[in-house]
Design a protein around this motif. Structure first.
Motif, PDB file in Angstrom:
ATOM      1  N   GLU A 293       0.796  -1.232   0.000  1.00  0.00           N
ATOM      2  CA  GLU A 293       0.000   0.000   0.000  1.00  0.00           C
ATOM      3  C   GLU A 293       0.826   1.278   0.000  1.00  0.00           C
ATOM      4  OE1 GLU A 293      -2.821   2.939   0.275  1.00  0.00           O
ATOM      5  OE2 GLU A 293      -3.051   0.858  -0.377  1.00  0.00           O
ATOM      6  N   THR A 294       1.775   1.405   0.917  1.00  0.00           N
ATOM      7  CA  THR A 294       2.431   2.702   1.097  1.00  0.00           C
ATOM      8  C   THR A 294       3.272   3.123  -0.108  1.00  0.00           C
ATOM      9  OG1 THR A 294       4.216   1.573   2.301  1.00  0.00           O
ATOM     10  CG2 THR A 294       2.456   2.550   3.612  1.00  0.00           C
ATOM     11  N   THR A 295       3.987   2.170  -0.705  1.00  0.00           N
ATOM     12  CA  THR A 295       4.817   2.516  -1.863  1.00  0.00           C
ATOM     13  C   THR A 295       3.960   2.881  -3.066  1.00  0.00           C
ATOM     14  OG1 THR A 295       6.604   1.080  -1.099  1.00  0.00           O
ATOM     15  CG2 THR A 295       6.635   1.709  -3.414  1.00  0.00           C
ATOM     16  N   SER A 296       2.911   2.118  -3.329  1.00  0.00           N
ATOM     17  CA  SER A 296       2.058   2.430  -4.478  1.00  0.00           C
ATOM     18  C   SER A 296       1.364   3.775  -4.295  1.00  0.00           C
ATOM     19  CB  SER A 296       1.022   1.323  -4.695  1.00  0.00           C
ATOM     20  OG  SER A 296       0.119   1.237  -3.619  1.00  0.00           O
ATOM     21  N   THR A 297       0.959   4.083  -3.070  1.00  0.00           N
ATOM     22  CA  THR A 297       0.325   5.380  -2.805  1.00  0.00           C
ATOM     23  C   THR A 297       1.307   6.520  -3.034  1.00  0.00           C
ATOM     24  OG1 THR A 297      -1.259   4.461  -1.227  1.00  0.00           O
ATOM     25  CG2 THR A 297      -0.766   6.796  -1.024  1.00  0.00           C
ATOM     26  N   THR A 298       2.555   6.354  -2.601  1.00  0.00           N
ATOM     27  CA  THR A 298       3.562   7.397  -2.801  1.00  0.00           C
ATOM     28  C   THR A 298       3.841   7.605  -4.292  1.00  0.00           C
ATOM     29  OG1 THR A 298       4.577   6.823  -0.674  1.00  0.00           O
ATOM     30  CG2 THR A 298       5.888   8.162  -2.183  1.00  0.00           C
ATOM     31  N   ILE A 299       3.906   6.520  -5.057  1.00  0.00           N
ATOM     32  CA  ILE A 299       4.114   6.638  -6.507  1.00  0.00           C
ATOM     33  C   ILE A 299       2.967   7.425  -7.143  1.00  0.00           C
ATOM     34  CG2 ILE A 299       4.162   5.327  -8.679  1.00  0.00           C
ATOM     35  CD1 ILE A 299       5.704   3.138  -7.130  1.00  0.00           C
ATOM     36  N   CYS A 300       1.734   7.133  -6.744  1.00  0.00           N
ATOM     37  CA  CYS A 300       0.586   7.842  -7.310  1.00  0.00           C
ATOM     38  C   CYS A 300       0.609   9.322  -6.937  1.00  0.00           C
ATOM     39  CB  CYS A 300      -0.711   7.186  -6.842  1.00  0.00           C
ATOM     40  SG  CYS A 300      -0.997   5.548  -7.573  1.00  0.00           S
ATOM     41  N   TRP A 301       1.067   9.653  -5.740  1.00  0.00           N
ATOM     42  CA  TRP A 301       1.211  11.055  -5.363  1.00  0.00           C
ATOM     43  C   TRP A 301       2.293  11.733  -6.211  1.00  0.00           C
ATOM     44  CZ3 TRP A 301      -1.862  14.274  -3.219  1.00  0.00           C
ATOM     45  CH2 TRP A 301      -2.749  13.894  -2.213  1.00  0.00           C
ATOM     46  N   PHE A 302       3.412  11.061  -6.404  1.00  0.00           N
ATOM     47  CA  PHE A 302       4.498  11.620  -7.211  1.00  0.00           C
ATOM     48  C   PHE A 302       4.008  11.958  -8.616  1.00  0.00           C
ATOM     49  CE2 PHE A 302       7.992  11.242 -10.199  1.00  0.00           C
ATOM     50  CZ  PHE A 302       9.028  11.946  -9.587  1.00  0.00           C
ATOM     51  N   VAL A 303       3.294  11.021  -9.223  1.00  0.00           N
ATOM     52  CA  VAL A 303       2.779  11.244 -10.583  1.00  0.00           C
ATOM     53  C   VAL A 303       1.812  12.428 -10.592  1.00  0.00           C
ATOM     54  CG1 VAL A 303       1.362  10.246 -12.413  1.00  0.00           C
ATOM     55  CG2 VAL A 303       3.134   8.861 -11.317  1.00  0.00           C
ATOM     56  N   LEU A 304       0.974  12.528  -9.565  1.00  0.00           N
ATOM     57  CA  LEU A 304       0.040  13.645  -9.487  1.00  0.00           C
ATOM     58  C   LEU A 304       0.780  14.982  -9.378  1.00  0.00           C
ATOM     59  CD1 LEU A 304      -2.881  14.588  -9.318  1.00  0.00           C
ATOM     60  CD2 LEU A 304      -2.830  14.140  -6.850  1.00  0.00           C
ATOM     61  N   TYR A 305       1.853  15.016  -8.602  1.00  0.00           N
ATOM     62  CA  TYR A 305       2.651  16.244  -8.512  1.00  0.00           C
ATOM     63  C   TYR A 305       3.323  16.565  -9.850  1.00  0.00           C
ATOM     64  CZ  TYR A 305       2.075  16.161  -3.428  1.00  0.00           C
ATOM     65  OH  TYR A 305       1.556  16.169  -2.150  1.00  0.00           O
ATOM     66  N   MET A 306       3.754  15.544 -10.580  1.00  0.00           N
ATOM     67  CA  MET A 306       4.377  15.786 -11.887  1.00  0.00           C
ATOM     68  C   MET A 306       3.376  16.409 -12.868  1.00  0.00           C
ATOM     69  SD  MET A 306       7.507  14.928 -11.500  1.00  0.00           S
ATOM     70  CE  MET A 306       7.248  15.492  -9.795  1.00  0.00           C
ATOM     71  N   LEU A 307       2.111  16.005 -12.762  1.00  0.00           N
ATOM     72  CA  LEU A 307       1.087  16.576 -13.637  1.00  0.00           C
ATOM     73  C   LEU A 307       0.805  18.035 -13.280  1.00  0.00           C
ATOM     74  CD1 LEU A 307      -1.459  13.604 -13.724  1.00  0.00           C
ATOM     75  CD2 LEU A 307       0.270  14.176 -15.429  1.00  0.00           C
ATOM     76  N   ASN A 308       0.926  18.356 -11.997  1.00  0.00           N
ATOM     77  CA  ASN A 308       0.649  19.714 -11.538  1.00  0.00           C
ATOM     78  C   ASN A 308       1.863  20.627 -11.589  1.00  0.00           C
ATOM     79  OD1 ASN A 308      -2.227  20.228 -10.124  1.00  0.00           O
ATOM     80  ND2 ASN A 308      -1.693  18.049  -9.990  1.00  0.00           N
ATOM     81  N   TYR A 309       3.051  20.032 -11.649  1.00  0.00           N
ATOM     82  CA  TYR A 309       4.294  20.817 -11.698  1.00  0.00           C
ATOM     83  C   TYR A 309       5.158  20.316 -12.863  1.00  0.00           C
ATOM     84  CZ  TYR A 309       2.950  22.428  -7.043  1.00  0.00           C
ATOM     85  OH  TYR A 309       2.280  22.981  -5.973  1.00  0.00           O
ATOM     86  N   PRO A 310       4.731  20.598 -14.111  1.00  0.00           N
ATOM     87  CA  PRO A 310       5.456  20.072 -15.277  1.00  0.00           C
ATOM     88  C   PRO A 310       6.902  20.552 -15.345  1.00  0.00           C
ATOM     89  CG  PRO A 310       3.846  21.744 -15.922  1.00  0.00           C
ATOM     90  CD  PRO A 310       3.561  21.403 -14.498  1.00  0.00           C
ATOM     91  N   GLN A 311       7.206  21.710 -14.761  1.00  0.00           N
ATOM     92  CA  GLN A 311       8.587  22.191 -14.769  1.00  0.00           C
ATOM     93  C   GLN A 311       9.494  21.290 -13.930  1.00  0.00           C
ATOM     94  OE1 GLN A 311       6.083  23.511 -13.160  1.00  0.00           O
ATOM     95  NE2 GLN A 311       6.699  24.274 -11.145  1.00  0.00           N
ATOM     96  N   VAL A 312       8.936  20.696 -12.879  1.00  0.00           N
ATOM     97  CA  VAL A 312       9.699  19.746 -12.059  1.00  0.00           C
ATOM     98  C   VAL A 312       9.946  18.465 -12.846  1.00  0.00           C
ATOM     99  CG1 VAL A 312       9.652  18.321  -9.978  1.00  0.00           C
ATOM    100  CG2 VAL A 312       8.845  20.694  -9.881  1.00  0.00           C
ATOM    101  N   GLN A 313       8.903  17.978 -13.531  1.00  0.00           N
ATOM    102  CA  GLN A 313       9.056  16.774 -14.350  1.00  0.00           C
ATOM    103  C   GLN A 313      10.135  16.969 -15.406  1.00  0.00           C
ATOM    104  OE1 GLN A 313       6.436  13.844 -17.333  1.00  0.00           O
ATOM    105  NE2 GLN A 313       5.430  15.505 -16.234  1.00  0.00           N
ATOM    106  N   LYS A 314      10.138  18.129 -16.054  1.00  0.00           N
ATOM    107  CA  LYS A 314      11.144  18.405 -17.089  1.00  0.00           C
ATOM    108  C   LYS A 314      12.550  18.414 -16.496  1.00  0.00           C
ATOM    109  CE  LYS A 314      12.482  21.629 -20.758  1.00  0.00           C
ATOM    110  NZ  LYS A 314      13.922  21.487 -20.439  1.00  0.00           N
ATOM    111  N   LYS A 315      12.684  19.017 -15.343  1.00  0.00           N
ATOM    112  CA  LYS A 315      13.995  19.110 -14.710  1.00  0.00           C
ATOM    113  C   LYS A 315      14.516  17.728 -14.307  1.00  0.00           C
ATOM    114  CE  LYS A 315      16.487  22.031 -11.416  1.00  0.00           C
ATOM    115  NZ  LYS A 315      16.348  23.135 -10.420  1.00  0.00           N
TER     116      LYS A 315
END
Length: 488
Positions: free
Chosen positions: A295-317
């Motif tokens: 549970e905890t690792t999969s939830t953290t991965i889903c949060w990371f992806v959500l942040y990447m969608l909201n902060y595309p400049q971070v994803q690019k970097k």
């Protein structure tokens, strides 16, 4: 329910309330934010989402406050120094765990790793840690297992070819496969029907946490209808895990956790050494490791992806960092981690801001204790509020509620390791799988960003960063598009 039973319940509840009202009134317990109600305590006061409520109560009451769950006192610790003093320096006083309703369903009171206490807990935890270390926790052996699973995960995501997709299910199945490979020495195909049902039941168990907690506070509720599905799902998971044990225990101890546990137990028995290692503790340990490792690792991965969608400049970097150091011709390895400072910072920031387990691991006082001149009566629950540390603007700055990986990078471009960064908890109850989680997160997320460009379904309209309050803070369902990057 007949009339006599109802009368007995009411009388019992009133007696419990009278005990609290008149016996404990004189004790100098930590302050309550609001007056508790008779019998139910603060249960009618608590909101569906307790995170902002606890933040408000901290501002009103300070670093330590009390909440009554029925007649049960819960003491919430908010200050970082007080959390260290309580759960690290006084670990002997605050390491025991309460018996929960889930334990009663399993008939596994005081067993396994997570909800065990005393000598039995120490032996089970030490045995598990020793076995997991032999399986490569923190070493390249574990990384190789993770990389194998990551390859299956990415290939599955590729089949969606830029179409909208919710990755939570496949992410949970993938992380569950890693713990399967450790516990039983094999992985499952994602469409395996038994594996699918097991994951479904685990998801239901997490969703039923609030119901189980209420029954724990009001034990008479277990005699009433309404929780049969919770019981059935828990027992289904146990039956699957029992089958795992039967199939795995006679294999090579180097092949899986279960066989290693059985071998170590046998060695102690041959040596006439007193041990708590037995079939009940093995089953519960496997249950604990499977649930926590999924549970905890999969939830953290889903949060990371959500942040990447909201902060595309971070994803690019992050992608630019990966491309600069290893390119796109080979997958990232665990040896690359020191090179990927910004990615590592983004993972830490994900763990900090999402704060997926804010109450961490609740403890119980086995005898009356004192904290900052307050009395903590025997049998009281006590928990650190990690939100109060991970989201504190006094620690992280005025932008603590904004996703900003740079807060984990110093002026020399090196990764910071702040003492207050405690997403895995503190003290003896710190997460057993911390090193495994760090390895998984790095390899999953570096490989995911290297291979795919993560985009919102609707351009310039990323999904909101909302969550579902529960035993872990799960992001609300969202979809994205994964566009495969061209190889160099």
């Amino acid at each position: 329910m007949d009339f006599i039973t109802l009368v007995l319940i009411v009388i019992t509840s009133l007696l419990v309330y009278a005990y609290y009202r008149f016996t404990k009134k004189s004790l100098n317990v930590p302050p309550c934010p609001v007056r508790p109600w008779p019998i139910v305590g603060h249960l009618l006061t608590l909101k569906a989402d307790q995170r902002p409520q606890f933040q408000q109560w901290r501002e009103e009451c300070g670093d330590i406050f009390s909440v009554y769950l029925g007649s049960k006192l819960l003491v919430v610790i908010n200050d970082f120094d007080l959390i260290k003093e309580t759960f690290v320096k006084r670990a002997d006083d605050f390491s025991d765990r309460p018996i929960m309703f889930i334990d009663e369903i399993m008939n596994h009171q005081a067993s396994g790793i997570v909800f065990n206490s005393g000598h039995a807990w120490r032996e089970q935890r030490n045995a598990a840690f020793s076995i997991l270390r032999n399986f490569g926790f923190g070493k390249n052996v574990l990384a190789d297992r993770v990389l194998e699973e990551v390859s299956h995960y990415l290939d599955n995501l590729k089949t969606h070819s830029g179409k909208p997709v919710d990755i939570r299910k496949i992410t949970t199945e993938s992380t569950a496969n890693i713990i399967c490979s450790i516990l039983i020495g094999k992985r499952y195909e994602y469409n395996d029907p038994v594996f699918q049902r097991l994951i479904m039941k685990i998801n239901f168990l997490f969703a039923s946490y609030k119901q189980a907690a209420i029954i724990t506070c009001f034990p008479f509720l277990k005699y009433l209808p309404g929780h049969q599905k919770l019981v059935e799902n828990t027992k289904f998971i146990l039956e699957i895990l029992k089958d795992f044990i039967i199939r795995s225990k006679d294999k090579d101890p180097d092949d899986n956790f279960i066989a290693s546990y059985v071998a170590e137990r046998g060695s102690k028995i041959v040596s006439d050494e007193t041990t708590t290692m037995n079939e009940r503790n093995l089953l519960r340990s496997v249950f604990d490791l499977f649930i926590a490792g999924t549970e905890t690792t999969s939830t953290t991965i889903c949060w990371f992806v959500l942040y990447m969608l909201n902060y595309p400049q971070v994803q690019k970097k992050i992608f630019d960092e990966i491309e600069a150091h290893i390119g796109t011709e080979r997958v990232p390895s665990i040896q690359d981690r020191p090179k990927f400072v910004y990615l590592s910072a983004a993972i830490k920031e994900t763990q900090r801001l999402s704060s997926i387990a804010p109450q961490s691991v609740m403890r119980i006082c086995s005898k009356t204790q004192t904290i900052r001149n307050y009395t903590i009566p025997e049998g009281s629950l006590i928990a650190p509020n990690l939100d109060s540390i991970l989201l504190d603007k006094k620690i992280w700055g005025s932008d603590a509620d904004i996703f900003n990986p740079d807060r984990f990078i110093d002026t020399k471009g090196q990764l910071k390791k702040p003492e207050e960064f405690i997403p895995f908890g503190v003290g003896r109850r710190v997460c057993l799988g911390e090193s495994m989680a760090k390895t998984e997160l790095f390899l999953y997320l570096s490989s995911l960003i290297q291979r795919f460009h993560l985009l919102p379904v609707h351009p310039d309209q990323p999904p909101p960063m909302d969550y579902i309050y529960g035993v872990t803070m799960i992001p609300k369902t969202y979809q994205l598009r994964l566009i495969e990057r061209a190889s160099s």
